[in-house]
Design a protein around this motif. Sequence first.
Motif, short mmCIF file in Angstrom:
data_model
loop_
_atom_site.label_atom_id
_atom_site.label_comp_id
_atom_site.label_asym_id
_atom_site.label_seq_id
_atom_site.Cartn_x
_atom_site.Cartn_y
_atom_site.Cartn_z
N LEU A 165 0.84 -1.19 0.00
CA LEU A 165 0.00 0.00 0.00
C LEU A 165 0.87 1.25 0.00
O LEU A 165 1.84 1.33 0.76
N VAL A 166 0.54 2.22 -0.81
CA VAL A 166 1.25 3.50 -0.82
C VAL A 166 0.44 4.45 0.06
O VAL A 166 -0.57 5.00 -0.37
N LEU A 171 -10.01 2.38 6.89
CA LEU A 171 -9.68 2.68 5.49
C LEU A 171 -8.37 2.01 5.10
O LEU A 171 -8.29 1.35 4.05
N VAL A 172 -7.35 2.13 5.93
CA VAL A 172 -6.06 1.50 5.63
C VAL A 172 -6.22 -0.01 5.58
O VAL A 172 -5.71 -0.68 4.67
N ARG A 173 -6.97 -0.57 6.53
CA ARG A 173 -7.17 -2.03 6.57
C ARG A 173 -7.87 -2.51 5.30
O ARG A 173 -7.45 -3.50 4.70
N THR A 174 -8.91 -1.84 4.86
CA THR A 174 -9.64 -2.31 3.67
C THR A 174 -8.80 -2.18 2.40
O THR A 174 -8.95 -2.97 1.48
N GLN A 175 -7.89 -1.21 2.37
CA GLN A 175 -7.01 -1.05 1.21
C GLN A 175 -5.86 -2.06 1.23
O GLN A 175 -5.40 -2.52 0.19
N LEU A 176 -5.40 -2.42 2.43
CA LEU A 176 -4.25 -3.30 2.58
C LEU A 176 -4.60 -4.78 2.51
O LEU A 176 -3.85 -5.57 1.93
N GLU A 177 -5.72 -5.18 3.08
CA GLU A 177 -6.06 -6.60 3.16
C GLU A 177 -5.98 -7.36 1.83
O GLU A 177 -5.45 -8.47 1.80
N PRO A 178 -6.46 -6.81 0.72
CA PRO A 178 -6.36 -7.57 -0.53
C PRO A 178 -4.92 -7.82 -1.00
O PRO A 178 -4.68 -8.70 -1.82
#
Length: 88
Positions: free
Chosen positions: A26-27, A62-69
């Motif tokens: 993630l950036v 927000l960070v979790r939903t972007q990072l999990e995939p």
Amino acid sequence: MVFNELSYSEGCRLKVSGLASIREGLVLRDLVPRLSAFPGPATWSVRMQRASLTFPPSDAELVRTQLEPLLCPYGETRAGYCWGPEAA
């Protein structure tokens, strides 16, 4: 706690359950305008230099939903993060 000859008087528990493949994570910079933890997006990197920075629950989600995939099992991914003589 000591990291690369730098000593820190405080620490925290950290559980690593997955890693993104190296150079495929993630950036965070791209999310800064959407994160309330950084009220001045132009100075976000200075806030990241604090010993600890707490994200409000909405930012963490927000960070979790972007990072999990992007996450892969730790055991399958960690070798990609090793380099230098100790990686041999």
